[in-house]
Design a protein around this motif. Structure first.
Motif, PDB file in Angstrom:
ATOM      1  N   GLU A  91       6.511  27.016   0.812  1.00 27.64           N
ATOM      2  CA  GLU A  91       6.153  28.439   0.864  1.00 27.64           C
ATOM      3  C   GLU A  91       6.279  29.075  -0.520  1.00 27.64           C
ATOM      4  N   TYR A  92       7.326  28.720  -1.250  1.00 20.79           N
ATOM      5  CA  TYR A  92       7.487  29.196  -2.624  1.00 20.79           C
ATOM      6  C   TYR A  92       6.243  28.832  -3.450  1.00 20.79           C
ATOM      7  N   HIS A  93       5.782  27.601  -3.330  1.00 17.86           N
ATOM      8  CA  HIS A  93       4.612  27.168  -4.091  1.00 17.86           C
ATOM      9  C   HIS A  93       3.338  27.881  -3.641  1.00 17.86           C
ATOM     10  N   ALA A  94       3.241  28.206  -2.372  1.00 16.52           N
ATOM     11  CA  ALA A  94       2.077  28.965  -1.881  1.00 16.52           C
ATOM     12  C   ALA A  94       2.035  30.334  -2.565  1.00 16.52           C
ATOM     13  N   VAL A  95       3.188  30.976  -2.717  1.00 17.12           N
ATOM     14  CA  VAL A  95       3.263  32.279  -3.387  1.00 17.12           C
ATOM     15  C   VAL A  95       2.857  32.148  -4.856  1.00 17.12           C
ATOM     16  N   ILE A  96       3.384  31.140  -5.534  1.00 14.69           N
ATOM     17  CA  ILE A  96       3.086  30.948  -6.957  1.00 14.69           C
ATOM     18  C   ILE A  96       1.608  30.614  -7.153  1.00 14.69           C
ATOM     19  N   ARG A  97       1.060  29.731  -6.309  1.00 10.21           N
ATOM     20  CA  ARG A  97      -0.369  29.392  -6.430  1.00 10.21           C
ATOM     21  C   ARG A  97      -1.241  30.618  -6.221  1.00 10.21           C
ATOM     22  N   LYS A  98      -0.896  31.452  -5.251  1.00  9.35           N
ATOM     23  CA  LYS A  98      -1.677  32.665  -4.996  1.00  9.35           C
ATOM     24  C   LYS A  98      -1.665  33.566  -6.232  1.00  9.35           C
ATOM     25  N   ARG A  99      -0.491  33.758  -6.820  1.00 12.87           N
ATOM     26  CA  ARG A  99      -0.387  34.572  -8.035  1.00 12.87           C
ATOM     27  C   ARG A  99      -1.176  33.939  -9.187  1.00 12.87           C
ATOM     28  N   LEU A 100      -1.089  32.640  -9.312  1.00 10.67           N
ATOM     29  CA  LEU A 100      -1.778  31.933 -10.390  1.00 10.67           C
ATOM     30  C   LEU A 100      -3.289  32.114 -10.282  1.00 10.67           C
TER      31      LEU A 100
ATOM     32  N   ASP B 146       7.464  22.263 -14.907  1.00 11.33           N
ATOM     33  CA  ASP B 146       6.609  22.679 -13.806  1.00 11.33           C
ATOM     34  C   ASP B 146       7.127  22.041 -12.524  1.00 11.33           C
ATOM     35  N   SER B 147       6.512  22.430 -11.410  1.00 10.57           N
ATOM     36  CA  SER B 147       6.951  21.894 -10.122  1.00 10.57           C
ATOM     37  C   SER B 147       5.766  21.809  -9.178  1.00 10.57           C
ATOM     38  N   SER B 148       5.946  21.034  -8.138  1.00  4.84           N
ATOM     39  CA  SER B 148       4.975  20.944  -7.056  1.00  4.84           C
ATOM     40  C   SER B 148       5.772  20.923  -5.754  1.00  4.84           C
ATOM     41  N   GLU B 149       5.088  20.864  -4.650  1.00  3.02           N
ATOM     42  CA  GLU B 149       5.767  20.865  -3.364  1.00  3.02           C
ATOM     43  C   GLU B 149       6.657  19.639  -3.172  1.00  3.02           C
ATOM     44  N   ASN B 150       6.409  18.588  -3.925  1.00  5.25           N
ATOM     45  CA  ASN B 150       7.135  17.338  -3.737  1.00  5.25           C
ATOM     46  C   ASN B 150       7.847  16.833  -4.979  1.00  5.25           C
ATOM     47  N   GLY B 151       7.808  17.608  -6.067  1.00  5.71           N
ATOM     48  CA  GLY B 151       8.431  17.103  -7.275  1.00  5.71           C
ATOM     49  C   GLY B 151       8.622  18.164  -8.335  1.00  5.71           C
ATOM     50  N   ILE B 152       9.356  17.767  -9.373  1.00  4.14           N
ATOM     51  CA  ILE B 152       9.625  18.651 -10.500  1.00  4.14           C
ATOM     52  C   ILE B 152       9.491  17.857 -11.796  1.00  4.14           C
ATOM     53  N   LYS B 153       9.126  18.564 -12.867  1.00  7.85           N
ATOM     54  CA  LYS B 153       9.123  17.961 -14.200  1.00  7.85           C
ATOM     55  C   LYS B 153      10.161  18.715 -15.014  1.00  7.85           C
TER      56      LYS B 153
ATOM     57  N   PRO C  73       0.809  -1.232   0.000  1.00  7.44           N
ATOM     58  CA  PRO C  73       0.000   0.000   0.000  1.00  7.44           C
ATOM     59  C   PRO C  73       0.836   1.273   0.000  1.00  7.44           C
ATOM     60  N   ASN C  74       1.928   1.325   0.740  1.00  2.25           N
ATOM     61  CA  ASN C  74       2.738   2.548   0.787  1.00  2.25           C
ATOM     62  C   ASN C  74       3.366   2.853  -0.563  1.00  2.25           C
ATOM     63  N   GLU C  75       3.903   1.836  -1.220  1.00  9.87           N
ATOM     64  CA  GLU C  75       4.514   2.038  -2.532  1.00  9.87           C
ATOM     65  C   GLU C  75       3.463   2.447  -3.561  1.00  9.87           C
ATOM     66  N   SER C  76       2.284   1.827  -3.494  1.00 17.45           N
ATOM     67  CA  SER C  76       1.208   2.164  -4.425  1.00 17.45           C
ATOM     68  C   SER C  76       0.743   3.595  -4.224  1.00 17.45           C
ATOM     69  N   TYR C  77       0.613   4.015  -2.978  1.00 15.97           N
ATOM     70  CA  TYR C  77       0.185   5.376  -2.653  1.00 15.97           C
ATOM     71  C   TYR C  77       1.173   6.387  -3.215  1.00 15.97           C
ATOM     72  N   ARG C  78       2.462   6.155  -2.984  1.00 10.30           N
ATOM     73  CA  ARG C  78       3.481   7.088  -3.472  1.00 10.30           C
ATOM     74  C   ARG C  78       3.532   7.104  -4.991  1.00 10.30           C
ATOM     75  N   ALA C  79       3.300   5.962  -5.631  1.00  8.07           N
ATOM     76  CA  ALA C  79       3.414   5.864  -7.079  1.00  8.07           C
ATOM     77  C   ALA C  79       2.233   6.505  -7.794  1.00  8.07           C
ATOM     78  N   VAL C  80       1.061   6.516  -7.190  1.00  5.03           N
ATOM     79  CA  VAL C  80      -0.146   6.938  -7.888  1.00  5.03           C
ATOM     80  C   VAL C  80      -0.597   8.340  -7.518  1.00  5.03           C
ATOM     81  N   LEU C  81      -0.533   8.690  -6.277  1.00  2.04           N
ATOM     82  CA  LEU C  81      -1.157   9.918  -5.801  1.00  2.04           C
ATOM     83  C   LEU C  81      -0.233  11.119  -5.883  1.00  2.04           C
ATOM     84  N   ARG C  82      -0.692  12.161  -6.534  1.00  2.00           N
ATOM     85  CA  ARG C  82       0.025  13.436  -6.514  1.00  2.00           C
ATOM     86  C   ARG C  82      -0.491  14.185  -5.301  1.00  2.00           C
ATOM     87  N   LYS C  83       0.404  14.571  -4.413  1.00  7.99           N
ATOM     88  CA  LYS C  83      -0.001  15.145  -3.137  1.00  7.99           C
ATOM     89  C   LYS C  83      -0.108  16.665  -3.167  1.00  7.99           C
ATOM     90  N   SER C  84       0.343  17.293  -4.250  1.00 10.41           N
ATOM     91  CA  SER C  84       0.251  18.747  -4.317  1.00 10.41           C
ATOM     92  C   SER C  84       0.043  19.197  -5.760  1.00 10.41           C
TER      93      SER C  84
END
Length: 148
Positions: free
Chosen positions: A130-139, A60-67, A25-36
């Motif tokens: 916090e960086y992502h909070a600023v970007i989301r607010k602007r977005l 692009d980026s999220s709180e837990n990853g980058i593309k 379950p832990n590996e499946s959760y990490r592999a499938v779910l985008r958390k931010s």
């Protein structure tokens, strides 16, 4: 509805996925779910990324990853660990490691890599959040200016 699978193939496929989720379950959760929420690069508050000392082009980026966009000097495999990632934003420098979680190629020969980040300290991860909070607010206020 038209299906490419017969009923037995579809049922076996669902059964395999279900068993994998139950067994790991832990590996499946990490592999499938985008958390931010992902955000595109913003000219006003750019995020600069280097991997193993080489500058990477951010999609692009999220709180837990980058593309990242494929470059000749960046040819990675899924599940490959990237030890030295530096994220520079808003007068901050945060260090992380990461794991390549997906790679997608296009017909034009380009590719992108999805990298799940691992932060060695809470302070660095909080700064990135916090960086992502600023970007989301602007977005969401319509002030976002993408480079795309």
């Amino acid at each position: 509805m038209i299906s490419n699978f017969d009923n037995n193939t579809s049922l076996n496929y669902v059964k395999d996925i279900t068993e994998a989720i139950i067994d790991q379950p832990n590996e499946s959760y990490r592999a499938v779910l985008r958390k931010s929420f992902r955000v595109p690069q913003d000219d006003a508050f750019p995020l600069r990324v280097t991997v193993n000392g080489l500058e990477a082009e951010l999609v692009d980026s999220s709180e837990n990853g980058i593309k990242l966009l494929y470059k000749e000097d960046m040819q990675w495999d899924v599940d490959q660990t990237l030890e030295r990632i530096e994220l520079a934003f808003m007068e901050q420098r945060v260090h992380a490691s990461g794991v390549v979680v997906h790679s997608f190629s296009t017909d034009s020969g380009a590719a992108t890599y999805g990298v799940r980040l691992n932060f060695p300290d809470v302070e660095g991860h909080n700064a990135f959040k916090e960086y992502h909070a600023v970007i989301r607010k602007r977005l969401f206020q319509g002030q976002h200016a993408t480079t795309a």
